[in-house]
Design a protein around this motif. Sequence first.
Motif, PDB file in Angstrom:
ATOM      1  N   GLY A 136      -0.899   9.065  -3.781  1.00 27.19           N
ATOM      2  CA  GLY A 136      -0.923   7.881  -2.928  1.00 27.19           C
ATOM      3  C   GLY A 136       0.027   6.819  -3.458  1.00 27.19           C
ATOM      4  O   GLY A 136       0.424   6.831  -4.609  1.00 27.19           O
ATOM      5  N   PHE A 137       0.390   5.873  -2.577  1.00 27.30           N
ATOM      6  CA  PHE A 137       1.329   4.843  -3.007  1.00 27.30           C
ATOM      7  C   PHE A 137       0.588   3.609  -3.515  1.00 27.30           C
ATOM      8  O   PHE A 137      -0.601   3.426  -3.273  1.00 27.30           O
ATOM      9  CB  PHE A 137       2.304   4.474  -1.894  1.00 27.30           C
ATOM     10  N   GLN A 138       1.327   2.788  -4.234  1.00 29.53           N
ATOM     11  CA  GLN A 138       0.754   1.569  -4.802  1.00 29.53           C
ATOM     12  C   GLN A 138       0.909   0.429  -3.793  1.00 29.53           C
ATOM     13  O   GLN A 138       2.008  -0.087  -3.574  1.00 29.53           O
ATOM     14  CB  GLN A 138       1.453   1.230  -6.123  1.00 29.53           C
ATOM     15  N   THR A 139      -0.200   0.042  -3.195  1.00 29.66           N
ATOM     16  CA  THR A 139      -0.209  -0.957  -2.138  1.00 29.66           C
ATOM     17  C   THR A 139       0.500  -2.241  -2.555  1.00 29.66           C
ATOM     18  O   THR A 139       1.275  -2.803  -1.789  1.00 29.66           O
ATOM     19  CB  THR A 139      -1.667  -1.278  -1.727  1.00 29.66           C
ATOM     20  N   GLU A 140       0.254  -2.697  -3.767  1.00 33.26           N
ATOM     21  CA  GLU A 140       0.829  -3.961  -4.216  1.00 33.26           C
ATOM     22  C   GLU A 140       2.353  -3.928  -4.283  1.00 33.26           C
ATOM     23  O   GLU A 140       2.999  -4.976  -4.262  1.00 33.26           O
ATOM     24  CB  GLU A 140       0.241  -4.398  -5.563  1.00 33.26           C
ATOM     25  N   LYS A 141       2.942  -2.739  -4.338  1.00 32.16           N
ATOM     26  CA  LYS A 141       4.403  -2.619  -4.345  1.00 32.16           C
ATOM     27  C   LYS A 141       4.957  -2.296  -2.963  1.00 32.16           C
ATOM     28  O   LYS A 141       6.027  -2.763  -2.590  1.00 32.16           O
ATOM     29  CB  LYS A 141       4.842  -1.536  -5.336  1.00 32.16           C
ATOM     30  N   VAL A 142       4.219  -1.496  -2.201  1.00 29.14           N
ATOM     31  CA  VAL A 142       4.720  -1.030  -0.911  1.00 29.14           C
ATOM     32  C   VAL A 142       4.691  -2.117   0.155  1.00 29.14           C
ATOM     33  O   VAL A 142       5.670  -2.313   0.874  1.00 29.14           O
ATOM     34  CB  VAL A 142       3.921   0.212  -0.437  1.00 29.14           C
ATOM     35  N   VAL A 143       3.612  -2.852   0.262  1.00 24.50           N
ATOM     36  CA  VAL A 143       3.483  -3.857   1.326  1.00 24.50           C
ATOM     37  C   VAL A 143       4.570  -4.931   1.220  1.00 24.50           C
ATOM     38  O   VAL A 143       5.231  -5.237   2.221  1.00 24.50           O
ATOM     39  CB  VAL A 143       2.056  -4.462   1.355  1.00 24.50           C
ATOM     40  N   PRO A 144       4.827  -5.525   0.050  1.00 25.55           N
ATOM     41  CA  PRO A 144       5.917  -6.502  -0.025  1.00 25.55           C
ATOM     42  C   PRO A 144       7.281  -5.904   0.355  1.00 25.55           C
ATOM     43  O   PRO A 144       8.094  -6.560   0.999  1.00 25.55           O
ATOM     44  CB  PRO A 144       5.911  -6.953  -1.486  1.00 25.55           C
ATOM     45  N   PHE A 145       7.504  -4.664  -0.023  1.00 24.15           N
ATOM     46  CA  PHE A 145       8.761  -4.006   0.341  1.00 24.15           C
ATOM     47  C   PHE A 145       8.859  -3.837   1.856  1.00 24.15           C
ATOM     48  O   PHE A 145       9.906  -4.094   2.452  1.00 24.15           O
ATOM     49  CB  PHE A 145       8.868  -2.645  -0.354  1.00 24.15           C
ATOM     50  N   LEU A 146       7.794  -3.373   2.491  1.00 24.58           N
ATOM     51  CA  LEU A 146       7.799  -3.196   3.943  1.00 24.58           C
ATOM     52  C   LEU A 146       8.039  -4.517   4.658  1.00 24.58           C
ATOM     53  O   LEU A 146       8.765  -4.568   5.654  1.00 24.58           O
ATOM     54  CB  LEU A 146       6.484  -2.566   4.409  1.00 24.58           C
ATOM     55  N   LYS A 147       7.448  -5.598   4.139  1.00 18.93           N
ATOM     56  CA  LYS A 147       7.675  -6.928   4.719  1.00 18.93           C
ATOM     57  C   LYS A 147       9.126  -7.356   4.552  1.00 18.93           C
ATOM     58  O   LYS A 147       9.752  -7.871   5.477  1.00 18.93           O
ATOM     59  CB  LYS A 147       6.747  -7.951   4.067  1.00 18.93           C
ATOM     60  N   GLU A 148       9.653  -7.143   3.351  1.00 16.66           N
ATOM     61  CA  GLU A 148      11.044  -7.524   3.063  1.00 16.66           C
ATOM     62  C   GLU A 148      12.027  -6.770   3.966  1.00 16.66           C
ATOM     63  O   GLU A 148      13.012  -7.332   4.431  1.00 16.66           O
ATOM     64  CB  GLU A 148      11.359  -7.228   1.599  1.00 16.66           C
ATOM     65  N   MET A 149      11.751  -5.515   4.234  1.00 16.83           N
ATOM     66  CA  MET A 149      12.632  -4.693   5.066  1.00 16.83           C
ATOM     67  C   MET A 149      12.333  -4.874   6.555  1.00 16.83           C
ATOM     68  O   MET A 149      12.993  -4.288   7.403  1.00 16.83           O
ATOM     69  CB  MET A 149      12.494  -3.211   4.697  1.00 16.83           C
ATOM     70  N   ASP A 150      11.342  -5.696   6.868  1.00 17.93           N
ATOM     71  CA  ASP A 150      10.971  -6.010   8.244  1.00 17.93           C
ATOM     72  C   ASP A 150      10.517  -4.769   9.017  1.00 17.93           C
ATOM     73  O   ASP A 150      10.845  -4.579  10.176  1.00 17.93           O
ATOM     74  CB  ASP A 150      12.140  -6.697   8.963  1.00 17.93           C
ATOM     75  N   PHE A 151       9.722  -3.917   8.352  1.00 16.46           N
ATOM     76  CA  PHE A 151       9.170  -2.717   8.964  1.00 16.46           C
ATOM     77  C   PHE A 151       7.825  -3.056   9.602  1.00 16.46           C
ATOM     78  O   PHE A 151       6.756  -2.647   9.139  1.00 16.46           O
ATOM     79  CB  PHE A 151       8.996  -1.605   7.933  1.00 16.46           C
ATOM     80  N   LYS A 152       7.879  -3.789  10.692  1.00 19.57           N
ATOM     81  CA  LYS A 152       6.663  -4.300  11.329  1.00 19.57           C
ATOM     82  C   LYS A 152       5.764  -3.185  11.866  1.00 19.57           C
ATOM     83  O   LYS A 152       4.551  -3.245  11.703  1.00 19.57           O
ATOM     84  CB  LYS A 152       7.039  -5.265  12.452  1.00 19.57           C
ATOM     85  N   SER A 153       6.355  -2.173  12.498  1.00 19.29           N
ATOM     86  CA  SER A 153       5.525  -1.129  13.085  1.00 19.29           C
ATOM     87  C   SER A 153       4.811  -0.314  12.003  1.00 19.29           C
ATOM     88  O   SER A 153       3.656   0.086  12.191  1.00 19.29           O
ATOM     89  CB  SER A 153       6.353  -0.214  13.993  1.00 19.29           C
ATOM     90  N   ILE A 154       5.474  -0.088  10.882  1.00 22.79           N
ATOM     91  CA  ILE A 154       4.822   0.651   9.784  1.00 22.79           C
ATOM     92  C   ILE A 154       3.697  -0.207   9.204  1.00 22.79           C
ATOM     93  O   ILE A 154       2.609   0.300   8.890  1.00 22.79           O
ATOM     94  CB  ILE A 154       5.838   1.044   8.691  1.00 22.79           C
ATOM     95  N   LEU A 155       3.931  -1.494   9.063  1.00 19.73           N
ATOM     96  CA  LEU A 155       2.894  -2.386   8.533  1.00 19.73           C
ATOM     97  C   LEU A 155       1.660  -2.394   9.454  1.00 19.73           C
ATOM     98  O   LEU A 155       0.534  -2.388   8.978  1.00 19.73           O
ATOM     99  CB  LEU A 155       3.422  -3.816   8.384  1.00 19.73           C
ATOM    100  N   LYS A 156       1.885  -2.383  10.772  1.00 17.59           N
ATOM    101  CA  LYS A 156       0.766  -2.362  11.704  1.00 17.59           C
ATOM    102  C   LYS A 156      -0.051  -1.088  11.529  1.00 17.59           C
ATOM    103  O   LYS A 156      -1.272  -1.129  11.517  1.00 17.59           O
ATOM    104  CB  LYS A 156       1.269  -2.450  13.144  1.00 17.59           C
ATOM    105  N   LYS A 157       0.622   0.044  11.396  1.00 23.74           N
ATOM    106  CA  LYS A 157      -0.083   1.314  11.210  1.00 23.74           C
ATOM    107  C   LYS A 157      -0.827   1.339   9.895  1.00 23.74           C
ATOM    108  O   LYS A 157      -1.937   1.847   9.795  1.00 23.74           O
ATOM    109  CB  LYS A 157       0.903   2.492  11.264  1.00 23.74           C
ATOM    110  N   TYR A 158      -0.232   0.792   8.864  1.00 21.56           N
ATOM    111  CA  TYR A 158      -0.852   0.783   7.549  1.00 21.56           C
ATOM    112  C   TYR A 158      -2.093  -0.093   7.545  1.00 21.56           C
ATOM    113  O   TYR A 158      -3.110   0.263   6.972  1.00 21.56           O
ATOM    114  CB  TYR A 158       0.158   0.319   6.490  1.00 21.56           C
ATOM    115  N   ARG A 159      -2.008  -1.250   8.149  1.00 15.38           N
ATOM    116  CA  ARG A 159      -3.128  -2.191   8.155  1.00 15.38           C
ATOM    117  C   ARG A 159      -4.240  -1.748   9.086  1.00 15.38           C
ATOM    118  O   ARG A 159      -5.325  -2.293   9.045  1.00 15.38           O
ATOM    119  CB  ARG A 159      -2.636  -3.580   8.523  1.00 15.38           C
ATOM    120  N   GLY A 160      -3.942  -0.740   9.871  1.00 14.67           N
ATOM    121  CA  GLY A 160      -4.967  -0.154  10.707  1.00 14.67           C
ATOM    122  C   GLY A 160      -5.233  -0.958  11.909  1.00 14.67           C
ATOM    123  O   GLY A 160      -6.140  -0.982  12.608  1.00 14.67           O
TER     124      GLY A 160
END
Length: 110
Positions: A86-110
């Motif tokens: 599994g991935f480390q949430t504390e590292k992945v979420v800030p990266f996804l935000k920085e890269m503006d991956f909104k759709s992936i963030l929505k799926k991740y947050r459920g």
Amino acid sequence: MKGLMGDSSDNIPGIPGVGEKTALKLLHQYGGTVESVLEHAGEISGKKLQEKVMDNKDLALLSKELATINTDSPVEVKLSDTNYSGFQTEKVVPFLKEMDFKSILKKYRG
């Protein structure tokens, strides 16, 4: 073969003007290696081809080196070290935000 003819897709120069047919002919005629072709460069029929080979010996050897896969590299990673847990949430979420991956963030947050 790539030492003689090169490979443009891998940026391997080869000997200018030597294509697949000529490379195969030279390899069959002079022992099957770039080195053997270069050793017999003075015997190659056709003055232009002979000059090309003689003038580009260093390029042919470099091209062979570039095309050769090094299988002697030490590998210090064990297969068991590559298990995914599994991935480390504390590292992945800030990266996804920085890269503006909104759709992936929505799926991740459920």
